[in-house]
Design a protein around this motif. Structure first.
Motif, short mmCIF file in Angstrom:
data_model
loop_
_atom_site.label_atom_id
_atom_site.label_comp_id
_atom_site.label_asym_id
_atom_site.label_seq_id
_atom_site.Cartn_x
_atom_site.Cartn_y
_atom_site.Cartn_z
N ASP A 18 0.79 -1.10 -0.05
CA ASP A 18 0.10 -0.12 0.00
C ASP A 18 0.70 1.26 -0.05
N SER A 19 1.97 1.42 0.55
CA SER A 19 2.80 2.35 0.76
C SER A 19 3.95 2.32 -0.33
N ALA A 20 4.06 1.29 -1.06
CA ALA A 20 5.31 1.08 -2.03
C ALA A 20 5.05 2.07 -2.98
N ASP A 21 6.13 2.56 -3.53
CA ASP A 21 6.44 3.68 -4.48
C ASP A 21 6.39 3.00 -5.87
N VAL A 43 4.12 -14.51 -9.73
CA VAL A 43 4.00 -13.26 -10.47
C VAL A 43 4.72 -12.23 -9.62
N SER A 44 5.25 -11.08 -10.38
CA SER A 44 5.79 -10.16 -9.75
C SER A 44 5.06 -9.16 -8.63
N LEU A 45 5.71 -8.40 -8.15
CA LEU A 45 4.88 -7.45 -7.31
C LEU A 45 4.11 -6.49 -8.03
N LEU A 46 4.85 -6.17 -9.26
CA LEU A 46 4.23 -5.18 -10.27
C LEU A 46 2.84 -5.80 -10.75
N ALA A 47 3.16 -7.23 -11.08
CA ALA A 47 1.87 -7.44 -11.63
C ALA A 47 0.76 -7.73 -10.70
#
Length: 278
Positions: A18-21, A43-47
């Motif tokens: 939630d706070s990741a940029d 899957v990746s965090l971006l996915a």
């Protein structure tokens, strides 16, 4: 007197996102995202981040239902899968759909099995978006040619066996065996050949490799439904592969000595295999 037993609290593993940029999936843009080889945990965090932001998900046939279920309920899901021998949308129509959705102001997540740039037509879709002036982002995924083999205990490279590997598609745009492949060169260029979408034409490919001088005793493994609870592995040789029938698909084929490491590295069994998230 009874006492209360305090249950351990489950950690909110994804709360930190939630706070990741992370970059924003903005209206009118398209993200081409790799969904990995099977298990939704791959899957990746971006996915995962994109799943929560999208207005619409245009997904392939090989994207797992468990992964799609992670998207919020209001997100529109559009099936755009292509499966051999079955009625399938044309690639040009899929690209046009992505463009139309973006021009309508949607946040578009194009979710593709494996990695979008490894035999995934991602380059074609990105090219169409670029030509139409649509902003896009590429989010790489774990290719089945690497991650799927890893789930079968097969390292795609090992310093004791190979310093090179070839990735090969089993069919061209028409669905036939690729005509532009220099089979004599491919047969001898690397000890390990990883073949995508090759089961349908495996007999013909086998004949071409044998005719080009590849050893018929070379080990060959086929990993079906990789990184899912339905995963199955067939081990044989190049010469014997032409006799195989009814091989479950989707499947990844690997030719070369690296499949020998399954004897000690076949880890995806038992309780770990039963876990739906990989």
């Amino acid at each position: 007197m009874f006492g209360w037993i305090r249950k351990p609290r489950r950690r909110a593993h994804f709360a930190a996102l939630d706070s990741a940029d992370f970059p924003t999936l903005a209206p009118g843009t398209v993200w081409l995202v790799g969904a990995g080889p099977g298990g939704p945990g791959l899957v990746s965090l971006l996915a995962y981040h994109a799943l929560a932001q999208a207005d619409v998900i245009v997904h392939d046939a090989l994207v797992s239902p468990e992964l799609l279920a992670m998207a919020p309920g209001h997100v529109e899901q559009v099936f755009a899968g292509k499966r051999g021998g079955r009625p399938s949308p044309k690639q040009a129509d899929i690209s046009l759909q992505l463009i139309d959705l973006a021009r309508a102001g949607k946040r578009v997540l194009r979710l593709k099995g494996g990695d979008p740039f490894i035999f995934g037509r991602g380059g074609e879709e990105a090219g169409a978006l670029a030509a139409a002036g649509i902003a896009f982002r590429i989010v790489p995924g774990i290719s089945s040619g690497i991650g799927g083999l890893a789930y079968a205990g097969i390292p795609v490279t090992h310093r004791d066996t190979n310093q090179a590997v070839i990735f090969l598609t089993g069919h061209d745009e028409s669905g036939a065996v690729p005509q532009g492949v220099d089979w004599p060169a491919v047969a001898k260029a690397a000890p390990v050949i990883v073949m995508f979408m090759a089961v349908k034409h495996l007999g013909s490919i086998t004949d071409k490799l044998l005719a080009a001088g590849r050893n018929g005793d070379d080990r060959l493994a086929i990993v079906s439904h990789a990184a899912t609870p339905q995963q199955a592995v067939i081990e044989t040789t190049l010469a014997q592969a032409r006799e195989l029938t009814d091989v479950p698909t989707p499947a990844i084929v690997v030719l070369g000595p690296v499949s020998q490491y399954r004897d000690s590295l076949d880890w995806y069994v038992g309780q770990m295999r039963s876990h739906v998230f990989g």
